[in-house]
Design a protein around this motif. Structure first.
Motif, mmCIF file in Angstrom:
data_model
loop_
_atom_site.group_PDB
_atom_site.id
_atom_site.type_symbol
_atom_site.label_atom_id
_atom_site.label_comp_id
_atom_site.label_asym_id
_atom_site.label_seq_id
_atom_site.Cartn_x
_atom_site.Cartn_y
_atom_site.Cartn_z
ATOM 1 N N CYS A 119 27.387 2.891 64.761
ATOM 2 C CA CYS A 119 27.741 2.860 63.342
ATOM 3 C C CYS A 119 26.550 3.329 62.527
ATOM 4 O O CYS A 119 25.523 3.710 63.061
ATOM 5 N N CYS A 126 30.851 0.014 66.528
ATOM 6 C CA CYS A 126 32.006 0.231 65.662
ATOM 7 C C CYS A 126 33.108 0.854 66.492
ATOM 8 O O CYS A 126 32.861 1.415 67.554
ATOM 9 N N THR A 163 34.337 -2.260 62.039
ATOM 10 C CA THR A 163 34.151 -3.374 62.959
ATOM 11 C C THR A 163 35.423 -4.218 62.940
ATOM 12 O O THR A 163 36.184 -4.195 61.978
ATOM 13 N N ASN A 179 32.912 0.536 57.951
ATOM 14 C CA ASN A 179 31.495 0.882 57.959
ATOM 15 C C ASN A 179 31.246 2.256 57.339
ATOM 16 O O ASN A 179 30.249 2.461 56.659
#
Length: 198
Positions: A119, A126, A163, A179
């Motif tokens: 991420c 992620c 997430t 994210n």
């Protein structure tokens, strides 16, 4: 002799003690179902607690992230208006950034089963969407508390990084936090970090 500083904590304590009384008065003049009262009590508890905020639930995530409006996603006031409309805040403080996505919750929930990728901002794991999703990125430009929050709105179309977390009461894995939206020109082939849920 009492000083002004000594009286301030006393007045705050008095306000906290009056909370149940205020709720009883509110219920008397605005009848609510037991479920509505429970949600309102949870809301008050979260607002006045000093600990961490409650983790997002499926309903909160859906109401604060998914958009179905016909309003153009390129509107420069999109974020400022939608954040107020959807009541997006952290204990009435402006959130620094937020994403709105034009997709279904079910599609986002399916992304929770995709491979892990890196991420942004140091978050290591992620999930990334397999298809392009339209959205709006909101970046706080001015304000500290609701309703003074002003945001810069940026239309994006790309792969969503997010997430996920487990929600015990419904026994499902749900999206927890968006994210980033990686636009196609920014996509670099990442190697999966790990396969599976966690």
């Amino acid at each position: 002799m009492w000083t002004l500083i000594a009286l301030r904590p006393l007045s705050l304590l008095l306000l906290l003690l009056l909370q149940p009384l205020q709720l009883k008065i509110l219920i008397q003049y605005a009848p609510m179902s037991e479920e509505e009262v429970e949600h309102f009590e949870d809301y008050l508890e979260e607002m006045y607690s000093t600990g961490p905020t409650l983790p997002p639930t499926k309903d909160v995530f859906k109401s604060r992230t998914i958009i179905y409006s016909r309003r153009p996603l390129t509107d420069s006031n999109y974020c400022t208006d939608e954040i107020k409309t959807k009541n997006v805040h952290n204990r009435f403080r402006c959130v620094k950034e937020h994403f709105f996505l034009q997709t279904s919750f079910e599609e986002l929930q399916d992304i929770c089963n995709n491979l892990f990728v890196s991420c942004k901002n140091g978050v290591k794991r992620c999930h990334r969407s397999k298809r392009l999703i339209k959205g709006v990125y909101c970046n706080l430009t001015r304000g500290v508390v609701m309703t003074d929050c002003v945001y810069e709105s940026s239309y994006r179309q790309g792969y969503v990084l997010m997430t996920c977390r487990w929600q015990d009461d419904i026994q499902e894995i749900i999206p927890a936090y968006i994210n980033d939206i990686i636009e196609t020109s920014d996509v670099i082939k990442e190697k999966p970090v790990l396969q599976g849920y966690f």
